[in-house]
Design an enzyme around this catalytic site. Sequence first.
Site, PDB file in Angstrom:
ATOM      1  N   GLY A 375     -44.940  -8.199 -67.002  1.00 40.83           N
ATOM      2  CA  GLY A 375     -45.470  -7.427 -68.126  1.00 40.83           C
ATOM      3  C   GLY A 375     -46.599  -8.161 -68.796  1.00 40.83           C
ATOM      4  N   PRO A 376     -47.270  -7.484 -69.715  1.00 39.25           N
ATOM      5  CA  PRO A 376     -48.403  -8.110 -70.405  1.00 39.25           C
ATOM      6  C   PRO A 376     -47.951  -9.306 -71.256  1.00 39.25           C
ATOM      7  CG  PRO A 376     -48.143  -5.785 -71.019  1.00 39.25           C
ATOM      8  CD  PRO A 376     -47.005  -6.125 -70.167  1.00 39.25           C
ATOM      9  N   PRO A 377     -48.884 -10.124 -71.691  1.00 47.32           N
ATOM     10  CA  PRO A 377     -48.504 -11.299 -72.483  1.00 47.32           C
ATOM     11  C   PRO A 377     -47.913 -10.886 -73.842  1.00 47.32           C
ATOM     12  CG  PRO A 377     -50.837 -11.371 -71.867  1.00 47.32           C
ATOM     13  CD  PRO A 377     -50.335 -10.036 -71.472  1.00 47.32           C
ATOM     14  N   GLY A 378     -47.004 -11.693 -74.324  1.00 44.13           N
ATOM     15  CA  GLY A 378     -46.478 -11.480 -75.669  1.00 44.13           C
ATOM     16  C   GLY A 378     -45.477 -10.362 -75.805  1.00 44.13           C
ATOM     17  N   GLY A 380     -42.337 -10.734 -74.803  1.00 43.15           N
ATOM     18  CA  GLY A 380     -41.008 -11.326 -74.940  1.00 43.15           C
ATOM     19  C   GLY A 380     -40.343 -11.745 -73.639  1.00 43.15           C
ATOM     20  N   LYS A 381     -41.117 -11.946 -72.591  1.00 47.35           N
ATOM     21  CA  LYS A 381     -40.514 -12.341 -71.310  1.00 47.35           C
ATOM     22  C   LYS A 381     -39.872 -13.726 -71.426  1.00 47.35           C
ATOM     23  CE  LYS A 381     -44.440 -11.950 -69.167  1.00 47.35           C
ATOM     24  NZ  LYS A 381     -45.363 -11.540 -70.222  1.00 47.35           N
ATOM     25  N   THR A 382     -40.645 -14.658 -71.940  1.00 46.57           N
ATOM     26  CA  THR A 382     -40.130 -16.016 -72.067  1.00 46.57           C
ATOM     27  C   THR A 382     -38.955 -16.041 -73.025  1.00 46.57           C
ATOM     28  OG1 THR A 382     -42.418 -16.661 -71.940  1.00 46.57           O
ATOM     29  CG2 THR A 382     -40.854 -18.381 -72.461  1.00 46.57           C
ATOM     30  N   SER A 728     -57.737   4.931 -60.380  1.00 45.36           N
ATOM     31  CA  SER A 728     -57.261   5.920 -61.336  1.00 45.36           C
ATOM     32  C   SER A 728     -58.349   6.477 -62.245  1.00 45.36           C
ATOM     33  CB  SER A 728     -56.140   5.322 -62.165  1.00 45.36           C
ATOM     34  OG  SER A 728     -56.603   4.162 -62.789  1.00 45.36           O
ATOM     35  N   LYS A 771     -50.420   3.118 -69.969  1.00 43.66           N
ATOM     36  CA  LYS A 771     -51.618   3.912 -70.246  1.00 43.66           C
ATOM     37  C   LYS A 771     -51.367   4.889 -71.383  1.00 43.66           C
ATOM     38  CE  LYS A 771     -53.539   3.717 -65.609  1.00 43.66           C
ATOM     39  NZ  LYS A 771     -53.740   4.457 -64.363  1.00 43.66           N
TER      40      LYS A 771
HETATM   41  P1  ADP Z   1     -44.341 -13.611 -73.005  1.00 46.21           P
HETATM   42  O1  ADP Z   1     -43.511 -14.647 -72.371  1.00 46.21           O
HETATM   43  O2  ADP Z   1     -44.005 -12.220 -72.544  1.00 46.21           O
HETATM   44  O3  ADP Z   1     -45.809 -13.837 -72.936  1.00 46.21           O
HETATM   45  P2  ADP Z   1     -43.072 -14.496 -75.413  1.00 46.21           P
HETATM   46  O4  ADP Z   1     -41.680 -14.457 -74.914  1.00 46.21           O
HETATM   47  O5  ADP Z   1     -43.690 -15.824 -75.550  1.00 46.21           O
HETATM   48  O6  ADP Z   1     -44.006 -13.574 -74.557  1.00 46.21           O
HETATM   49  O7  ADP Z   1     -43.121 -13.727 -76.796  1.00 46.21           O
HETATM   50  C1  ADP Z   1     -44.030 -13.963 -77.814  1.00 46.21           C
HETATM   51  C2  ADP Z   1     -43.382 -13.803 -79.168  1.00 46.21           C
HETATM   52  O8  ADP Z   1     -43.033 -12.467 -79.414  1.00 46.21           O
HETATM   53  C3  ADP Z   1     -42.108 -14.595 -79.290  1.00 46.21           C
HETATM   54  O9  ADP Z   1     -42.104 -15.223 -80.528  1.00 46.21           O
HETATM   55  C4  ADP Z   1     -41.014 -13.551 -79.225  1.00 46.21           C
HETATM   56  O10 ADP Z   1     -39.899 -13.937 -79.967  1.00 46.21           O
HETATM   57  C5  ADP Z   1     -41.682 -12.347 -79.797  1.00 46.21           C
HETATM   58  N1  ADP Z   1     -41.162 -11.097 -79.231  1.00 46.21           N
HETATM   59  C6  ADP Z   1     -41.657 -10.434 -78.183  1.00 46.21           C
HETATM   60  N2  ADP Z   1     -40.938  -9.316 -77.919  1.00 46.21           N
HETATM   61  C7  ADP Z   1     -39.960  -9.273 -78.834  1.00 46.21           C
HETATM   62  C8  ADP Z   1     -38.888  -8.358 -79.106  1.00 46.21           C
HETATM   63  N3  ADP Z   1     -38.694  -7.273 -78.368  1.00 46.21           N
HETATM   64  N4  ADP Z   1     -38.084  -8.633 -80.109  1.00 46.21           N
HETATM   65  C9  ADP Z   1     -38.282  -9.721 -80.863  1.00 46.21           C
HETATM   66  N5  ADP Z   1     -39.260 -10.613 -80.692  1.00 46.21           N
HETATM   67  C10 ADP Z   1     -40.105 -10.402 -79.693  1.00 46.21           C
END
Ligand code: ADP
EC number: 3.4.21.53
Length: 837
Positions: A375-378, A380-382, A728, A771
Amino acid sequence: MSSNSGIQIPSRLPLLCTHDGVLLPGSTMRISVDTARNMQLVKSRLLKGTSLKSTIIGVIPNTRDPEHDSDELPSLHSIGTAGLAVQVVGSNWPKPHYTLLITGLCRFRVTQLLRERPFPVAEVEQLDKLEQYTEGGQADGELGELSQRFYQAAVQLVGMLDMSVPVVAKLRRLLDSLPRETLPDVLASMIRTSNKEKLQVLDAVDLEERFKKALPLLTRQIEGLKLLQKTRKLRPDDDKRVLAIRKGGVFPGRQFSLDEEVEDEDGDDTAMLEKKVKAAAMPEAALRVCLKELKRLKKMPQSMPEYALTHNYLEMMVELPWSKSTTDCLDIRAARVLLDNDHYAMEKLKRRVLEYLAVRQLKSTLKGPILCFVGPPGVGKTSVGRSIARTLGREFHRIALGGVCDQSDIRGHRRTYVGSMPGRIINGLKTVGVNNPVFLLDEVDKLGKSLQGDPAAALLEVLDPEQNHSFTDHYLNVPFDLSQVLFIATANTAATIPPALLDRMEVLQVPGYTQEEKVEIAHRHLIPHQLEQHGLTPQQLQIPQDTTKDIISKYTREAGVRSLERKIGAICRAVAVKVAEGHKEGKASLYLSDQNTENKEEDSGIASPPEMPIVIDHIALKDILGPPVFEMEVSERLTLPGVAIGLAWTPMGGEIMFVEASRMEGDGQLTLTGQLGDVMKESAHLAISWLRSNAKTYLLANGSADPLEGTDIHLHFPAGAVTKDGPSAGVTIVTCLASLLSGRLVRSDVAMTGEITLRGLVLPVGGIKDKVLAAHRANLKRVIIPKRNEKDLEEIPAHVRADLDFVFASTLDEVLNAAFDGGFPAAVNHPQVVSKL
Ligand code: ADP
């Protein structure tokens, strides 16, 4: 020293008092200077002087210079060595001091102390007459015999050392070239002698006496060496011991040390290692290797480069968690609560993670696929990975793979290389100290390839449950069982993950968030977290929902919530300053929040003395974050024919994309600009061909047969610098050109996506959720998508679906009808083309 033969030392010398070490003529020594008088001497004599004479100072041994300038100078040793300061190095750490490199020239006697402050200066008498040496070693009588014996002993000593060491070879040559009379001084400073013995040599002004004092020291050193070599002989493969050469001197002041204590330390060290090896509970194979290496280590002299290598290796081996693990404390119900508490939305992902954990609970060894969050950055994957570790009660370790292009990053370097080390997997295990952590392999889609091999191939072995119980790192060279490690991977796009790797993983898409989801995430997680990080409380800072919406729409444009979190951080920082400033003006009531929410409109910003809580309204927001970064520009841009909005998918999430076209006189050329992939160019050609062949039907040609006759067309894809690869954009290009050629405006609230065929069919495309969310973010009202993508709408939250008007198109005719106000009528009813795909 023949080169010194002409030197006549000045009759007045500044004196440097040393208490550790004795400088003998002909040797070089490093002296650390930190007391007041000595520092003064260096500053005003050595650093300021310009002539050679000013660098000659008298070094008086065995006298501690008093710490304070005002204190009386203790009585001085009467004989000293005049020395040439070759180098002065100053440092301020840990306290101001100088380090001098001084070469001894000759003895002198202090005849009269002339002054004590700021540094002692004395009238001196030169004792060694340097010119007498140049006459050659023809002294006869007892002195001649003594010097001959001394010379032979010196030759014998050097003969016992390893000639392959350059400094030893140089010493051998020097023995012949140096005047014999200088040998006692030179050798006494080189061999192992105590300060007291050196002092005796220094005090022996008479040459004969000097030889007599130095000869026993030399003989003692030879005996010591002999003894050592005898013991070495007992260990057959090790008679080539390189002698430890003490640091701290430049030739000829080097000291060859044959330290028995070092040997002992050495023994202690290996014994300790042996103990650790036995306690490490490693598997049979590893233990065997370790014991073998230990045996080699014991025989090795410490100075050998391989000693350090083997030592490091063994240290690594004993530190690895061969059989240390944490116990899983998995309770699915608790896990569900924890995941829900940590993350808002992402239901599909959380469900799959729970399934995965449940299976793990039922079956302790799981040889399932590796989960890969894409998925895109940020989004919550990590952070989901971290939560999984928490629910299991396991250690968590993140391995960033972005940009890794050398397979030894994963699998380590062979131990034959200098500076070799284990790969990131083994290093990670050492860091966490248990053999069952959760490893998050971050950014697997950004692995590179280079001449140093393919790291993805090395990862295969790590991830494959059939193989990873015996993963062999090149550095360790013994298998390590990785089967207890829980691997989770993350990526921005599955497209660039090497196929073989992808095959071992189960891809879970983590799409971007809708605006409403972002608001919820901000209020449930990001704001409390940021408040805590900045030492604030909700009683001090409040961010109403409307403000959050403003931040999301005007200051961020992203699929995830990372810049949203940063912006909230910026607000917290600004408020923290106000709170800290206002702290002195008395404590604010903790229960003001209720009254204050009504006041928030008036509370225009944080400029005046803060009243708690500080509520961030849109004016305060502008104060802190500056003017809005993103304005909705959609309707402004659609005021001319020849512009249409497409929807694109990028690894950063969905994006709206303007496609612009213009025409000019020419001969039917098509120009394309913008960051384009090859497929996009093909789509453009397809669109033109379709329009040309249908020009008559849609009345685009202005009477002539070909709408492009006498015109050039320029197509531009301006939004962003991301490569918009993928087919697309087909429908968007057709719509845009149809608008250009017909002179009609495309509806300003329509976005579209879909691949086209030459015959005018609309084919399905991917990334629909991202999209559609992008279109929703941009406040568009109608979205045209291929009919066969209708099923993908299920993933989209109901409120987003309710906000948008979806048009499902299977032909270009339907697309054009939906894109223009009042439809895009064809002149004659043409037979409907039906997709057979
Ligand atoms: P990724 O690994 O996808 O790039 P991160 O896991 O580092 O993103 O997430 C970035 C920030 O956003 C973190 O502080 C995370 O806790 C927060 N975050 C992202 N998605 C959620 C969610 N669904 N609920 C709560 N916090 C989230």
